[in-house]
Design a protein around this motif. Structure first.
Motif, PDB file in Angstrom:
ATOM      1  N   ALA A  38       0.837  -1.206   0.000  1.00 32.66           N
ATOM      2  CA  ALA A  38       0.000   0.000   0.000  1.00 32.66           C
ATOM      3  C   ALA A  38       0.872   1.257   0.000  1.00 32.66           C
ATOM      4  O   ALA A  38       0.587   2.219  -0.730  1.00 32.66           O
ATOM      5  CB  ALA A  38      -0.935  -0.001   1.209  1.00 32.66           C
ATOM      6  N   GLY A  84      -4.633  -8.629   2.154  1.00 30.38           N
ATOM      7  CA  GLY A  84      -5.773  -8.180   2.956  1.00 30.38           C
ATOM      8  C   GLY A  84      -6.724  -9.318   3.277  1.00 30.38           C
ATOM      9  O   GLY A  84      -7.174  -9.467   4.418  1.00 30.38           O
ATOM     10  N   HIS A 123     -12.882  -3.189   7.271  1.00 30.02           N
ATOM     11  CA  HIS A 123     -12.158  -3.968   6.250  1.00 30.02           C
ATOM     12  C   HIS A 123     -13.009  -4.172   4.999  1.00 30.02           C
ATOM     13  O   HIS A 123     -12.487  -4.166   3.887  1.00 30.02           O
ATOM     14  CB  HIS A 123     -11.672  -5.294   6.834  1.00 30.02           C
ATOM     15  CG  HIS A 123     -10.593  -5.104   7.845  1.00 30.02           C
ATOM     16  ND1 HIS A 123      -9.384  -4.539   7.548  1.00 30.02           N
ATOM     17  CD2 HIS A 123     -10.555  -5.386   9.171  1.00 30.02           C
ATOM     18  CE1 HIS A 123      -8.636  -4.487   8.630  1.00 30.02           C
ATOM     19  NE2 HIS A 123      -9.333  -4.991   9.628  1.00 30.02           N
ATOM     20  N   LYS A 157     -12.678  -1.061   3.086  1.00 32.53           N
ATOM     21  CA  LYS A 157     -11.386  -1.049   2.390  1.00 32.53           C
ATOM     22  C   LYS A 157     -11.469  -1.854   1.093  1.00 32.53           C
ATOM     23  O   LYS A 157     -10.929  -1.444   0.064  1.00 32.53           O
ATOM     24  CB  LYS A 157     -10.283  -1.638   3.274  1.00 32.53           C
ATOM     25  CG  LYS A 157      -9.795  -0.725   4.364  1.00 32.53           C
ATOM     26  CD  LYS A 157      -8.744  -1.403   5.226  1.00 32.53           C
ATOM     27  CE  LYS A 157      -7.592  -1.897   4.392  1.00 32.53           C
ATOM     28  NZ  LYS A 157      -6.534  -2.534   5.162  1.00 32.53           N
ATOM     29  N   LEU A 201     -10.856  -0.506  -2.672  1.00 29.42           N
ATOM     30  CA  LEU A 201      -9.898  -1.144  -3.574  1.00 29.42           C
ATOM     31  C   LEU A 201     -10.569  -1.494  -4.903  1.00 29.42           C
ATOM     32  O   LEU A 201      -9.978  -1.293  -5.975  1.00 29.42           O
ATOM     33  CB  LEU A 201      -9.290  -2.392  -2.926  1.00 29.42           C
ATOM     34  CG  LEU A 201      -8.215  -3.109  -3.739  1.00 29.42           C
ATOM     35  CD1 LEU A 201      -7.009  -2.207  -3.990  1.00 29.42           C
ATOM     36  CD2 LEU A 201      -7.778  -4.386  -3.026  1.00 29.42           C
ATOM     37  N   ALA A 248      -8.440   4.037   1.797  1.00 28.25           N
ATOM     38  CA  ALA A 248      -8.316   2.641   2.233  1.00 28.25           C
ATOM     39  C   ALA A 248      -7.154   2.490   3.203  1.00 28.25           C
ATOM     40  O   ALA A 248      -7.257   1.786   4.214  1.00 28.25           O
ATOM     41  CB  ALA A 248      -8.132   1.722   1.023  1.00 28.25           C
ATOM     42  N   PHE A 249      -6.051   3.156   2.911  1.00 30.14           N
ATOM     43  CA  PHE A 249      -4.883   3.121   3.802  1.00 30.14           C
ATOM     44  C   PHE A 249      -5.254   3.690   5.177  1.00 30.14           C
ATOM     45  O   PHE A 249      -4.944   3.099   6.213  1.00 30.14           O
ATOM     46  CB  PHE A 249      -3.740   3.928   3.171  1.00 30.14           C
ATOM     47  CG  PHE A 249      -2.397   3.718   3.797  1.00 30.14           C
ATOM     48  CD1 PHE A 249      -1.499   2.830   3.239  1.00 30.14           C
ATOM     49  CD2 PHE A 249      -2.013   4.410   4.935  1.00 30.14           C
ATOM     50  CE1 PHE A 249      -0.239   2.628   3.793  1.00 30.14           C
ATOM     51  CE2 PHE A 249      -0.777   4.219   5.505  1.00 30.14           C
ATOM     52  CZ  PHE A 249       0.118   3.325   4.938  1.00 30.14           C
ATOM     53  N   LEU A 308      -8.226   3.926   6.523  1.00 32.07           N
ATOM     54  CA  LEU A 308      -9.131   3.006   7.215  1.00 32.07           C
ATOM     55  C   LEU A 308      -8.368   1.836   7.835  1.00 32.07           C
ATOM     56  O   LEU A 308      -8.723   1.360   8.917  1.00 32.07           O
ATOM     57  CB  LEU A 308     -10.199   2.477   6.260  1.00 32.07           C
ATOM     58  CG  LEU A 308     -11.343   3.431   5.928  1.00 32.07           C
ATOM     59  CD1 LEU A 308     -12.263   2.808   4.898  1.00 32.07           C
ATOM     60  CD2 LEU A 308     -12.112   3.807   7.188  1.00 32.07           C
ATOM     61  N   GLY A 309      -7.329   1.378   7.160  1.00 27.47           N
ATOM     62  CA  GLY A 309      -6.495   0.322   7.724  1.00 27.47           C
ATOM     63  C   GLY A 309      -5.831   0.754   9.021  1.00 27.47           C
ATOM     64  O   GLY A 309      -5.754  -0.007   9.988  1.00 27.47           O
TER      65      GLY A 309
END
Length: 153
Positions: free
Chosen positions: A14, A69, A88, A91, A95, A142-143, A145-146
């Motif tokens: 990522a 993931g 997730h 995410k 993606l 997304a990053f 949220l991770g």
């Protein structure tokens, strides 16, 4: 130990993707525009050369993100934490949206750019830039949220 290896791989991929996009948008493209100035043909040839062969690399990054993931979810998912699972899932949706933008850029916008008439180039570049920022926003979200999911305790 497997969880840590998967997490490092996932974050590394990522980071590479986000870093590459930021470098391209913030450094390479502005410097190329300054360097080539009004020489549109040379500028387009340079950008086309820079982009050549990157499609498979980006698709590999997307695949690696999905694979690591998904594996992380299998190894570390906690059914007692539905919010984390929801994060997730979000995410994953981001993606997929990033993949859709990338497919549009790669298989629709690039051919249009390569065959654009000189008077069409500015409009094509504007669309490309919008797509690039959309892609960066999707992958960046997304990053983020991770990171949120990792720090939920």
């Amino acid at each position: 130990m497997l969880r840590i290896v998967l997490l490092l791989a996932h974050v590394g991929v990522a980071t590479a993707w986000v870093g590459g996009m930021v470098y391209s948008l913030a450094v390479v493209q502005p410097k190329a525009a300054r360097f080539f100035g009004t020489d549109e043909e040379a500028h387009e040839a340079f950008l086309t050369t820079m982009a050549s062969g990157n499609r498979s690399k980006v698709l590999a990054l997307i695949g690696a993100l999905a694979l690591t993931g998904g594996a992380l979810l299998l190894v570390a998912a906690d059914p007692e934490r539905p919010l984390a699972l929801g994060i997730h899932a979000a995410k994953g949706v981001l993606l997929l949206a990033a993949l859709a933008v990338f497919v549009d850029v790669s298989w629709r916008q690039w051919p249009r750019r390569v065959f654009a008439l000189p008077e069409e180039r500015n409009g094509v570049r504007v669309r490309f830039r919008r797509s690039a920022y959309a892609l960066l926003a999707l992958v960046g979200a997304a990053f983020a949220l991770g990171v949120v999911a990792a720090h939920r305790g």
